[in-house]
Each structure stands twice: as C-alpha cells, then as structure tokens.
Design a protein around this motif. Sequence first.
Motif, PDB file in Angstrom:
ATOM      1  N   PRO A 143      35.685  44.872  43.679  1.00  0.00           N
ATOM      2  CA  PRO A 143      35.228  43.706  44.358  1.00  0.00           C
ATOM      3  C   PRO A 143      34.234  42.996  43.548  1.00  0.00           C
ATOM      4  CG  PRO A 143      34.286  45.555  45.142  1.00  0.00           C
ATOM      5  CD  PRO A 143      35.197  46.199  44.238  1.00  0.00           C
ATOM      6  N   PRO A 163      40.933  35.425  43.960  1.00  0.00           N
ATOM      7  CA  PRO A 163      40.959  36.848  43.298  1.00  0.00           C
ATOM      8  C   PRO A 163      42.007  36.743  42.230  1.00  0.00           C
ATOM      9  CG  PRO A 163      42.224  36.952  45.200  1.00  0.00           C
ATOM     10  CD  PRO A 163      41.416  35.495  45.280  1.00  0.00           C
ATOM     11  N   ASP A 218      37.208  39.035  42.573  1.00  0.00           N
ATOM     12  CA  ASP A 218      37.943  40.417  43.081  1.00  0.00           C
ATOM     13  C   ASP A 218      39.011  40.576  42.203  1.00  0.00           C
ATOM     14  OD1 ASP A 218      36.089  40.738  45.182  1.00  0.00           O
ATOM     15  OD2 ASP A 218      37.651  40.355  46.811  1.00  0.00           O
TER      16      ASP A 218
END
Length: 508
Positions: free
Chosen positions: A68, A77, A107
């Motif tokens: 994370p 991400p 992420d």
Amino acid sequence: MNVRIHLLALLAVLGSGAQLVQAEPARQLPLAEPCFIDGWPNALNCHQVDVADGPEHEKIALSVLVAPALAGSEKEPLYLLAGGPGQAASDLARLLHPLQKINRERDIVLVDRRGAGRSDVFDCGIKAEPPSDPSEFSQLLANCYAQNPERPQTLNSRQAVNDLEQVRVALGHEKISLWGGSWGTRTALLYQQWHPESLQSLVLDGVAPIESKVFLSAQKAEAALQQLQRDCAADAVCAGFGDWRGDMDRLLASWSDIQASNFPDPFTGRRVEQPVEAWMLANAVRAALYDPAAAAQLPFAIHQASSGNLSPLAGIVGLFAQMEGSMAMGLTFSVACAEELNRITPQEIAADGANTFLGDGFIRVFVQGCASWSVPPRPYARSEPRAHPVLLISGSADPITPPQYAEQALGYLQNRQHLIVNGGGHINTPRGCIPDLIRDFLDTPEQPLDAGCVAEIRRPPFMAAAYGPALAVPTLMAQGGDHPDGEHQVADKDSAGKQLADKGDAAQ
C-alpha cells in the motif's frame, strides 16, 4: 553439496532479473490480511481474488500482494508483471526497494498469474535437482503432460490478461499503470491491446514485442558478447587478457568428455556430479550476459580457463546454479510452445545460430520439450495503434531483448519514450537514476523526461584477478606491459577512489 548446471537456470529466458528474492511458501490467507514477504520489510496486504474463464467456469483463487502507498494517494496503482513465461510476480520483491519512492504515493500490486507462485503453481515437480540432460528433462515434461493433459490447454496469455482485468475490477481500481519486465512486457502490451480503457500508462523494461520471436536469441547473445569485447578492449585492465573471445571459441570447440566430467563444483571445488557439456557452458555465458556484474567477470574467467584453471568459470556457473523454482515449467511450456515455438521454423533456428557462440544450445531444449507438450497454436492478432504513454527501457548489451526491439517493432505505440542504458544487460529498472525517471514518467506521463542521467550509468569494473576488480589502473598496464605472473599489479592507493568513480554504477 555437488551442484549441477540446472536447466531451470539455463532456461530462465525472459525472467525479470537474474535471481529475485523468493516469497514465503504459499498459504491460505483471508482477504486483505497483513502479511510479509522475504526481501521487503513493510507489511503487505495479501488477497485471494477469485477469477474465472467465463460465467459457467469454476473460479480459482489468484494470490495478489499489494504494497500500500505509504503516504496514501489517489494516484493509479502500479502493477508489476513478471517474466518467463512462468515467473511469479511475488518473486519480484526486490524491485520494491528501487521503486520505494513510487510506493510512497502509489499502491504497487503483484499478481501471481494462474500456474505460477502462489496461484496453484504448475511446476511439474521440476524444482529440486532437475536433470541437466535435455533428453531426461524432456521425458519429465512428457510425463507431466501425460498426467495433466487438460491443464496446458488453459494456460495462455489471453487467459492471464483476462485474469488481470478481473483482479483490477475486484480491487476497485478504475485505471492502472503496468510495469512489465521481459516476457511481462508482452503481457503488458497484450493487456494494452485487449483492455485499453483500463490502462493509464506502461513501463516496459527489456521489451519483448508482440510480433517478435524472442526465443531466437543466438544472434542477440552474440551481439551482446561482441559489445563486451569492445568495452573490454577499451579498459586498461581487461585489455590485458588478450584474445579471450578467441580463447572461449577454442575452448568450446575442443571441449572434451574429460573436461566435461572434471568440471569443478563452484561451491566445493570437487568434480561435478553430471558432465558439463560445451552447450551448457555456452548457455552459462549467455546467462552471465544478462547481468553486467556477472559479464564483467567473463574475460578473466575465460582467460584463466584457457590456461587450464576452470575454477573462475565454475564460479560464474555457480551464480546461476541455485535458481530452481524461479520458473514454473508447466506454465512456461504451455505458453512458450503455443505462442512462440509454433511459429519458429527449423530454418530460422539454423540461421539464428549461424556464426554465434551459442548456436542452437538455448532453443533446442524448448524444441525437444514442445515435441511432447501438445498445445494448439495461439497466434496474436495484428497490433492496433494505441496512444497510452509508454516508457521503454533497454540495455544496449541485452542478450535477449535488445534496444532494436523497442525501436523497430513498436511503431504502433504513438506516445513513447525510450531509455537505453549503455552496456546494460537484461532489466535495468534498479540501476542508477532509472527508478526516479520511472516515477517522473508516472507522475507526468505526457512530459518528455530529462534523461541525461542515464549516460552516467556504466558497466561495473571488470574483474582483474582472483580477488576481484582493480582499484586503480595497473602501473604496468598503463605502460603497455603485464605482470609476469598473470595478475595485474595495482597502482598507488591514492588513485583508487577516482578509479572506482570512473567505473560508474555497478549496481543492478
């Protein structure tokens, strides 16, 4: 321990790095339970995401690890796609370190594709002590196929990309960016073709274009070795080894059964358990070219081998001897036989191997293995133009995915930038300023990168003698001479720091 030159190490074709850190053994975890992986100190979120080939098909659980964002962010991400085909994304743990600045605000997601890593691995049991003889290896594959005739039909790039799209939806990501390494670049390019609406940008390191036949690698390995020759000739220390390339060719051409049987174990110095044949040595040289730090040892090791001392060459072999498990062989052959080997002709293999040190020593194992691994051809459709921002990364001395692939085979990518690391091998993401440039690209993908720092990334220093690189230019070599005992003398220590600085960044 009596080591063998394992075929799994020699066949690590398009893995995203020479030997990445292994994850912990697979275990059933509830959704989003914190977990840890070897090679990364921070907690990850571990998911089991159910995916299916279609609405009426049974679902399977894919292992998904998420690092994370440390500071929290709304940025899309970054998914890391592993190579092979057959490597697990969970084996890419060490890439989290060079990408940690990216991980502050994004992420980072690692999805083990079905058949790899923690996602019901299909390794045919070929992990510990696989045979080094190609015929025995092929027989193991044939036995594996006979026991699992249906499974190879279900493992392919289309299914892997569709699984990845289901993972994106399950994790609630509107758009994603992809980092692909080696064969992972092909997976990323196919994702771009089939799910363009889900993609923000691409970072491709060691590019294997969709239309390329990357298993035809002998000419590319030969070009990488010749570049090593040129760089060696320009180096005061390495030039002292003379015609080491000629020594290598003569060594391979005259390799005898006695030498094969008496090759030293790189860890014990005793005789190896199984003979080391000439084609295996050639493959070890090819594998060393993947990593500039290993390639820097080749001239010294070969020079010594030409004088009868095989120990340094055995040491290079030892760098790759403990890679078993890095590729899931059932997955590797299911994809490779259907998507690569079926479109390569014997004539192309012969032409590719002509006048090279490798010949057909690499591809022959796949040809033999695919003979008993029956899967239908899975041709790719012609690539359609795409406008996503794409960052391409190549090493000028990559023995499997050279810069020409990125330059000549990706004309349909309308918005691309290309970084070429001089003397770089296979996978250059961890080196020098490349991680910072990747971060800059992801943050402002439409802006041209200020990539001047790439020129500062250089080859590691060449190995000078048994103790390693020279700390300074040898005095006698600087005057055109050589030390009579075959080991170079080292100049005054005051210049050692400058010499190391001149050698540049040796990390990879």
